[in-house]
Every structure is written in structure tokens, then in C-alpha cells.
Write a protein that holds these residues in place. Structure first.
Motif, PDB file in Angstrom:
ATOM      1  N   ARG A 169       0.794  -1.232   0.000  1.00  0.00           N
ATOM      2  CA  ARG A 169       0.000   0.000   0.000  1.00  0.00           C
ATOM      3  C   ARG A 169       0.827   1.283   0.000  1.00  0.00           C
ATOM      4  NH1 ARG A 169      -5.188  -0.075   3.628  1.00  0.00           N
ATOM      5  NH2 ARG A 169      -4.691   2.131   3.500  1.00  0.00           N
ATOM      6  N   ASP A 173      -0.935   4.856  -0.512  1.00  0.00           N
ATOM      7  CA  ASP A 173      -1.207   5.681   0.669  1.00  0.00           C
ATOM      8  C   ASP A 173      -0.605   7.074   0.497  1.00  0.00           C
ATOM      9  OD1 ASP A 173      -2.767   3.913   2.147  1.00  0.00           O
ATOM     10  OD2 ASP A 173      -1.039   2.950   3.074  1.00  0.00           O
ATOM     11  N   MET A 211      -6.735  -2.082   0.075  1.00  0.00           N
ATOM     12  CA  MET A 211      -6.965  -0.701   0.520  1.00  0.00           C
ATOM     13  C   MET A 211      -8.207  -0.595   1.405  1.00  0.00           C
ATOM     14  SD  MET A 211      -4.385   0.805  -0.738  1.00  0.00           S
ATOM     15  CE  MET A 211      -4.731   2.521  -0.329  1.00  0.00           C
TER      16      MET A 211
END
Ligand SMILES: Nc1ncnc2c1ncn2[C@@H]1O[C@H](COP(=O)(O)OP(=O)(O)O)[C@@H](O)[C@H]1O
Ligand SMILES: CC(=O)N[C@@H](CCC(=O)OP(=O)(O)O)C(=O)O
Length: 299
Positions: A169, A173, A211
């Protein structure tokens, strides 16, 4: 001179906004993954409508992540170059020459086109693929298919076709924190460093799962999941989906799509919707109206 269409008066506009408000609050600061399929990409005007929806979502506090396909566009480029294209179990058999074209069309042409259209609509998008920052590491896929002549099962080597094994991620992010709209091409990296072609639905499901997206929207060229009489099924459970696959109502390209929905729900995504991307503003209609659009699949 042609007559102008009637514009909604100020009361109608206000009413629309009042109806949309609770929906807008529901998705505030939530991640919504939108898979924009190759068949859903219409003409320039349709692409602008789509980009407008994505920008509007971002401006209303949603964190959209776009994952795009491009199957028909890859097919046309391969044909132009005289490279034969074959599918097994809905996946493109991808040799070295083909994977280079896949990457060029997906991560090059289509990705940058979508980024450009979003920019033109006033948004700030960043085009990436699964190889960037090791976002999606894929393992090689093999499939067993039944030979229609002999009825014997055989294992098919699909070449550089991958399925997501690990999603990191970190990059996403950072991109979302910077208030940029990620636009992702379904190309991944293998443990061996090779480039892998990933089905765009599967890729979107893996991203939505990792996510913890609130919604995954799969935009295609049919109104949603249809029954045997071609009527839209507005809501389905995972159990209904399994039954419809088993009884042959759901076939072809809809199978990986529904399997992706089931996977995403198992990963904690709250709801998954299959809808017609060719309907103008289908994304906003789905998220911000009571009736929604397409087929909503829930646990
Ligand atoms: N029960 C069903 N309801 C809707 N579409 C179905 C169903 N079964 C099979 N399909 C087929 O699945 C197709 C969508 O899959 P696909 O062509 O792979 O879409 P995309 O390119 O958008 O990913 C539809 O165009 C339709 O032909
Ligand atoms: C392995 C595999 O089949 N990859 C797909 C990737 C693109 C895709 O999935 O695009 P759509 O969503 O438009 O179908 C392909 O090569 O066509």
C-alpha cells in the motif's frame, strides 16, 4: 437552430442535492475503487463524463482509485502488428512479444489518456502500474481447460499472465495523502522481475481488498448481472452469485468479474457493484442516488 433542452430549475437542483447529501456523507474520506473496463470506454465525450465523475467524487471528499482495462484496445494493436491473440479461460495467452504490447497499450497509451482527461476536467491524477514501488507482485498463472474435441483436461501455460500475490500500500497511501487520484494499469511485477499481464477485474479486486475500500465499482458494457431473460438483477448475495454461475446464467467474461466481487467482499470491501459504464455519469448515479445503478453484490 435547434431548441435547447429544458434545464432543471433551481428547485429541482436543490432537491437533487438534498437527496444526494446523505450518500455523499456516507462516502466522505472513504476509498472507492473504480474499474474502468475496455468495453466501457466509449468515445471522447463518454471518457470526459467518466473523468468528470471521478473529479467530482474527489472534490466531495471521496478517495477514488481508478483501475483501467483495455482488452479490446490491446486486441486491435496486436492485430495491427500481425501478432495472433488467443485466450484460455478468459485470459489472454501472453508471450514475450505480447507482454511488451500489453504494457505499451495499458501502462502507456490508455493510462496516460485517462490521466490527461482527468486533468482536463480539473483533477490531479497520477498514472502508475503495479510495477511502480512494487505495488502489485504477481505469481504466474496456469489454467486447466477442457479440450472440446477430446473432452480431456489439459494444463495451459499462459506465459506472462499473473495474479496478484502481494499488494504493497505504500505508494497508494502516499498518493492519496497528497490528494492525487491514482490511475492504475493492471501490469504487475513477478518475483523474478518479469512483467506480468493481470486481468483488470482481478487487479481491481486485489487493490480494493488491500486498501479496505468502501466500494468497488466494476464498469462494463452491460447494465449489470442479468437473469436468463436478460432482466437486470439489482441485488445479489455471494450465495446467489455461486448459484447463477453453477446454473449457467453467468458465463464468459462475467465469471471473473463476479469472482472478483466475491474475493473483494471476503477481503472486507463492504459492497461491490457491476454497472454499465456507457450510461452517462453512471458512477455518480450509483453512489449518490437512492436507486443506484447496476447490480449490488453483498455478503
Ligand atoms: N448473466 C450475465 N449478465 C450480464 N453479462 C453477462 C452474463 N453472462 C455473461 N455475460 C457477458 O459478460 C460480458 C462482460 O464481461 P467482459 O466482456 O469481460 O467485460 P469487460 O471488458 O468490461 O471487463 C457481457 O458483455 C456479457 O456478454
Ligand atoms: C490476462 C489478461 O487477459 N489481461 C487483460 C488485461 C486487460 C483487461 O483485463 O482489460 P478489460 O477489463 O478491458 O477486459 C488482457 O490482456 O486483455
Amino acid at each position: 437552430m435547434t431548441d435547447l433542452p429544458d434545464l432543471p430549475d433551481v428547485h429541482t437542483q436543490a432537491e437533487t442535492l438534498v437527496q444526494a447529501l446523505p450518500h455523499m456523507q456516507r462516502y466522505d474520506q472513504e476509498i472507492v475503487v473504480i474499474k474502468y473496463g475496455g468495453h466501457a470506454m466509449g468515445d471522447a465525450a463518454a471518457a470526459e463524463d467518466f473523468a468528470e465523475d471521478v473529479v467530482l467524487l474527489e472534490q466531495s471528499g471521496v478517495k477514488p482509485i481508478v483501475v483501467h482495462g483495455g482488452g479490446p484496445q490491446i486486441g486491435r494493436m496486436l492485430e495491427k502488428l500481425g501478432i495472433k491473440s488467443e485466450f484460455a479461460a478468459g485470459l489472454r495467452i501472453t508471450d514475450k512479444a505480447t507482454v511488451d504490447i500489453v504494457e505499451m497499450v495499458l501502462a502507456g497509451a490508455i493510462n496516460k489518456q485517462i490521466v490527461g482527461t482527468i486533468s482536463a476536467e480539473g483533477g490531479k491524477a497520477i498514472g502508475l502500474c503495479g510495477k511502480d514501488g512494487n505495488m502489485v507482485v504477481a505469481r504466474k498463472v496456469t489454467r486447466t481447460v477442457v479440450d472440446p474435441d477430446s473432452n480431456i483436461e489439459k494444463i495451459v501455460d499462459l506465459g506472462f499472465v499473473g495474479e496478484p500475490e502481494k499488494v504493497d500500500r505504500t505508494v497508494l497511501d502516499a498518493v492519496l495523502k497528497a490528494e492525487l487520484i491514482p490511475v492504475l494499469a493492471p501490469v504487475a511485477v513477478g518475483h523474478d522481475g518479469a512483467t506480468y499481464n493481470v486481468n483488470a477485474d482481478t487487479f481491481a479486486g486485489a487493490i480494493a481488498g488491500a486498501m479496505r475500500a468502501k466500494r468497488l465499482l466494476l464498469l462494463t458494457d452491460v447494465p449489470g448481472v442479468l437473469d436468463k431473460d436478460k432482466n437486470l438483477l439489482p441485488e445479489l448475495t455471494v450465495e446467489d452469485c455461486r448459484r447463477l454461475i453453477a446454473d449457467g446464467t453467468i458465463t464468459g467474461g462475467m465469471i471473473p468479474k463476479v469472482e472478483t466481487c466475491i474475493y473483494a467482499l471476503e477481503q472486507g470491501v463492504e459492497g461491490v457493484v457491476i454497472l454499465d459504464g456507457k450510461v452517462p455519469h453512471s458512477v455518480l448515479l450509483e453512489l449518490y442516488t437512492d436507486h443506484g445503478a447496476g447490480t449490488l453484490i453483498r455478503r
